[in-house]
Design an enzyme around this catalytic site. Structure first.
Site, mmCIF file in Angstrom:
data_model
loop_
_atom_site.group_PDB
_atom_site.id
_atom_site.type_symbol
_atom_site.label_atom_id
_atom_site.label_comp_id
_atom_site.label_asym_id
_atom_site.label_seq_id
_atom_site.Cartn_x
_atom_site.Cartn_y
_atom_site.Cartn_z
ATOM 1 N N LEU A 35 0.957 -1.171 -0.031
ATOM 2 C CA LEU A 35 -0.030 -0.018 -0.071
ATOM 3 C C LEU A 35 0.723 1.458 -0.025
ATOM 4 O O LEU A 35 0.788 2.163 0.833
ATOM 5 C CB LEU A 35 -1.123 0.088 1.272
ATOM 6 C CG LEU A 35 -1.969 -1.003 0.983
ATOM 7 C CD1 LEU A 35 -2.736 -1.081 2.412
ATOM 8 C CD2 LEU A 35 -3.103 -0.879 0.267
ATOM 9 N N CYS A 83 -6.850 -5.658 1.575
ATOM 10 C CA CYS A 83 -5.288 -6.105 1.463
ATOM 11 C C CYS A 83 -4.839 -7.130 2.293
ATOM 12 O O CYS A 83 -4.813 -6.728 3.518
ATOM 13 C CB CYS A 83 -4.533 -4.554 1.082
ATOM 14 S SG CYS A 83 -2.771 -4.970 0.900
ATOM 15 N N ILE A 120 -13.123 -9.919 -6.583
ATOM 16 C CA ILE A 120 -12.297 -10.168 -5.220
ATOM 17 C C ILE A 120 -10.957 -9.229 -5.275
ATOM 18 O O ILE A 120 -10.581 -9.047 -6.465
ATOM 19 C CB ILE A 120 -11.928 -11.612 -5.077
ATOM 20 C CG1 ILE A 120 -11.395 -12.372 -6.312
ATOM 21 C CG2 ILE A 120 -13.347 -12.368 -4.983
ATOM 22 C CD1 ILE A 120 -11.116 -13.614 -6.102
ATOM 23 N N ASN A 121 -10.417 -8.900 -3.967
ATOM 24 C CA ASN A 121 -9.154 -8.684 -4.010
ATOM 25 C C ASN A 121 -8.090 -10.057 -4.014
ATOM 26 O O ASN A 121 -8.639 -11.129 -4.580
ATOM 27 C CB ASN A 121 -8.758 -8.102 -2.560
ATOM 28 C CG ASN A 121 -7.650 -7.162 -2.630
ATOM 29 O OD1 ASN A 121 -6.484 -7.355 -3.369
ATOM 30 N ND2 ASN A 121 -7.766 -5.895 -1.780
ATOM 31 N N GLY A 167 -8.531 -12.067 -12.755
ATOM 32 C CA GLY A 167 -7.996 -12.827 -13.721
ATOM 33 C C GLY A 167 -8.673 -12.661 -15.113
ATOM 34 O O GLY A 167 -8.481 -13.437 -16.070
ATOM 35 N N GLY A 195 -6.967 -5.970 -13.881
ATOM 36 C CA GLY A 195 -5.798 -5.643 -12.996
ATOM 37 C C GLY A 195 -4.430 -6.219 -13.650
ATOM 38 O O GLY A 195 -3.630 -5.586 -14.321
HETATM 39 C C1 SIN Z 1 -0.596 -3.933 -2.022
HETATM 40 O O1 SIN Z 1 -0.583 -2.532 -2.166
HETATM 41 O O2 SIN Z 1 0.060 -4.505 -1.192
HETATM 42 C C2 SIN Z 1 -1.894 -4.327 -2.636
HETATM 43 C C3 SIN Z 1 -3.149 -3.602 -2.481
HETATM 44 C C4 SIN Z 1 -4.318 -4.757 -2.110
HETATM 45 O O3 SIN Z 1 -4.211 -5.807 -2.343
HETATM 46 O O4 SIN Z 1 -5.366 -4.149 -1.926
#
Ligand code: SIN
Length: 310
Positions: free
Chosen positions: A74, A133, A195-196, A249, A270
């Site tokens: 992040l 995250c 999803i994340n 994906g 993404g």
């Molecule tokens: C990250 O900055 O580590 C990824 C962000 C996320 O998975 O939400």
């Protein structure tokens, strides 16, 4: 036949359903504009928190063969600088008709509310609330997205802090994602992103015998997780009435069709951008349009959610 790829997401018009997912290229106004010019229907900024943050040391992202694994941690310039970036980006995106989603995170519920309030002054079209995250657990503790009550608390606090539509981004790393989706809907979410990344996972370099990521573990994304994302989107869409942004994906037009058939209103992209560049948006959009033409569909609503019909 005239084709309509447009989408209404919480009252905001997207020219097509493809959304730049948070975390990929969303770090500056010129990059956001470039992605929009390449064909995205909306763009999401890299998640921003209350204060500047460096993130984890390199290596933070690797392609492991079936997709990516990342522990970026992040990194962001902090909400004050992000307000400037968003204000500039909105000016550049306006002539293109591409809305901007401002993604936010914080370590605490009050922090989420404060960032939401401040970021709202830049007037993004929507706010993404990133409670999922998987890469900051050592510092922040368990992600809020892993528990319905915690997810609802953050959602309610953000809801009270802004009048803008809020999209809450969920984690696949739970036993019952539907319970979390229902909790955030009840707490005031206008939409859900799912999803994340999956995991955390680990990739070890067999020559050195060491995990490759400096953080050792990270979130897994890309084609390998698409069936899990599709199942999550399908289950959430069956359980809630707010729109869902399906992420996980998607690399081609057929993948986008699959997400829409699962019930997604819009489709996040993404890892494919990391691998194929921002031009991937134009390719996926054109493939989606071609598939619709070949199947005599004039609009997305004609096949959205059809996987639920059997
Ligand atoms: C990250 O900055 O580590 C990824 C962000 C996320 O998975 O939400």
């Amino acid at each position: 036949m005239s084709l309509d790829l447009s989408v209404d997401l919480c009252g905001i018009r997207l020219p097509n359903p493809l959304v730049l997912a948070s975390g990929i290229l969303g770090t500056s106004a010129p990059l956001l504009e470039r992605v929009a010019r390449c064909g995205a229907g909306a763009v999401t900024t890299k998640s921003c928190g209350p204060a500047p943050r460096a993130g984890h040391p390199n290596p933070t992202v690797i392609d492991w063969g079936g997709g990516l694994i990342n522990a970026v941690g992040l990194p962001n310039p902090g909400v004050e600088a992000e307000v400037e970036i968003i204000a500039t980006a909105i000016e550049q995106l306006a002539p293109l008709g591409v809305p901007l989603i401002a993604s936010i995170f914080a370590e605490t519920v009050a922090g989420f509310a404060a960032v939401a309030e401040r970021i709202s002054t830049a007037n993004p079209d929507l706010i993404e609330v990133n409670i999922s995250c998987p890469n900051v657990t050592a510092e922040f503790g368990r992600p809020f997205a892993l528990d319905p009550a915690s997810a609802a608390q953050v959602t309610a606090a953000v809801r009270a802090a802004t009048t803008l539509p809020i999209i809450v981004k969920l984690s696949p790393n739970v036993t019952d994602i539907v319970a979390i989706a229902r909790a955030v809907e009840d707490a005031g979410a206008d939409a859900i992103a799912a999803i994340n990344t999956l995991g955390p996972g680990m990739v070890i370099d067999v020559e050195s015998g060491q995990p490759i990521l400096a953080n050792r573990v990270g979130g897994v994304s890309g084609p390998a997780i698409r069936p899990i994302a599709v199942r999550c989107v399908y289950d959430i869409c069956a359980a809630v009435s707010v729109p869902v942004v399906g992420i996980g994906g998607v690399t081609c037009g057929r993948d986008a069709v699959e997400m829409l058939m699962a019930g997604a209103t819009a489709v996040g992209v993404g890892s494919a951008v990391y691998q194929g560049g921002p031009e991937v948006f134009g390719h996926i959009r054109d493939e989606l349009a071609g598939w619709m033409q070949a199947h005599d569909y004039a609009s997305l609503s004609e096949f959205r959610g059809i996987a639920h019909e059997r």
